[in-house]
Design a protein around this motif. Sequence first.
Motif, PDB file in Angstrom:
ATOM      1  N   PRO A 120       0.808  -1.181  -0.130  1.00 29.43           N
ATOM      2  CA  PRO A 120      -0.023  -0.061  -0.055  1.00 29.43           C
ATOM      3  C   PRO A 120       1.013   1.118  -0.091  1.00 29.43           C
ATOM      4  N   ALA A 121       0.167   2.402  -0.563  1.00 24.77           N
ATOM      5  CA  ALA A 121       1.112   3.355  -0.715  1.00 24.77           C
ATOM      6  C   ALA A 121       0.167   4.646  -0.056  1.00 24.77           C
ATOM      7  N   GLY A 159      -3.013  11.908   2.117  1.00 29.39           N
ATOM      8  CA  GLY A 159      -3.118  10.938   3.202  1.00 29.39           C
ATOM      9  C   GLY A 159      -3.993   9.876   3.260  1.00 29.39           C
ATOM     10  N   SER A 160      -4.581   9.741   1.819  1.00 34.53           N
ATOM     11  CA  SER A 160      -5.484   8.521   1.802  1.00 34.53           C
ATOM     12  C   SER A 160      -4.527   7.020   1.318  1.00 34.53           C
ATOM     13  N   VAL A 161      -4.823   6.075   1.650  1.00 34.21           N
ATOM     14  CA  VAL A 161      -4.118   4.592   1.333  1.00 34.21           C
ATOM     15  C   VAL A 161      -4.734   4.209   0.103  1.00 34.21           C
ATOM     16  N   HIS A 162      -3.694   3.905  -0.897  1.00 31.28           N
ATOM     17  CA  HIS A 162      -3.977   3.275  -2.239  1.00 31.28           C
ATOM     18  C   HIS A 162      -3.376   1.961  -2.150  1.00 31.28           C
TER      19      HIS A 162
END
Length: 335
Positions: free
Chosen positions: A120-121, A126-129
Amino acid sequence: MTSILPRRHRGTRLLCLLLLVSPSLLLLSCGGGASQLSVSVRALSGSSIKGGKSPSYAVDVVNQGPGEVSGVGVRVDLPADFRYQSTNSIEIDRGVRTEATDPEVRSPAPQWALWTLSAPATTADGSVHRSVVRITFTALAAGKPGDYNVVAHAGSETGSSDVSSTPLAVHLSPASSLSSVVVAIQNSAHPGDTVTYRVTVLNDGTGPASGVNVLLSLASPLAFSRTASLQGNFSRTGSGDPTAGSLLVYYSGFTIPARGDGGPGRLAIVFDARVATGASSGRYTLTGQLTDSDGEVVAIDNAAPITVLGPTPPPSPSTAAGGAGGSPPPATPGY
């Protein structure tokens, strides 16, 4: 539970488990920190389907992190009599397919492999992809009416155990399954003769076939004459019958019951057609279709062949003039 990974990849998971005694070795040998997969399955064609239909499903496999996960495989357990038909699409977000292993047609538990899914990135906001593999596929629904589950599973070479989805509830509704046989009782006929046809419609399904219509198209030397009989365990609403002299033979409004202890539901239509007096000799067939209120269509192609034996052609003038021998009598010599 049957392993999801192809056989030659199963040893890698054991190696990674042995390396868990040393986090640093795990990082170097298994591609990062231990990652957790999640898997889900959803219906794309509704949760209630009829036997004989082809519902579609979507499976999402997500790498929840924290590290990269490799050797990802997917399996879907279908209801007992369902069979995999085809893969519609495979979408990959932040991952790569490292080996293309796809299911066999008619498998009850289709499997796909293998992918590597990135860790995950965190994006600028600030959201997680998270990396995702999404598979959509089609299956053939069959079996006794009732309630069933579809369950998806995912595993990897770097994970310690497989994960399973929440069961997807599927309701299999009763459904008809129509077929037909059309035959001509006579193999041949002369102009002016009557030919008798028999149309047998069977319902071998788990539910009744309602609104059944039978449409046949006769070849041009023949025309419908009369209905001889209607037989079977059907019921009927209305009385749409053919018109005498028509090339189109149309019967409508039947309900044929599902298969029972005595066999399939049955409708048998016997009708006569007349060969035109000027019909040419040749081989003639009929075409048509069955339809019902559920939209099922059963084609009837080049069925019930008959041979029309045309009239004997008149003798040629030369043959008629020559008598039985076909030659004129010899001239009598004069003296």
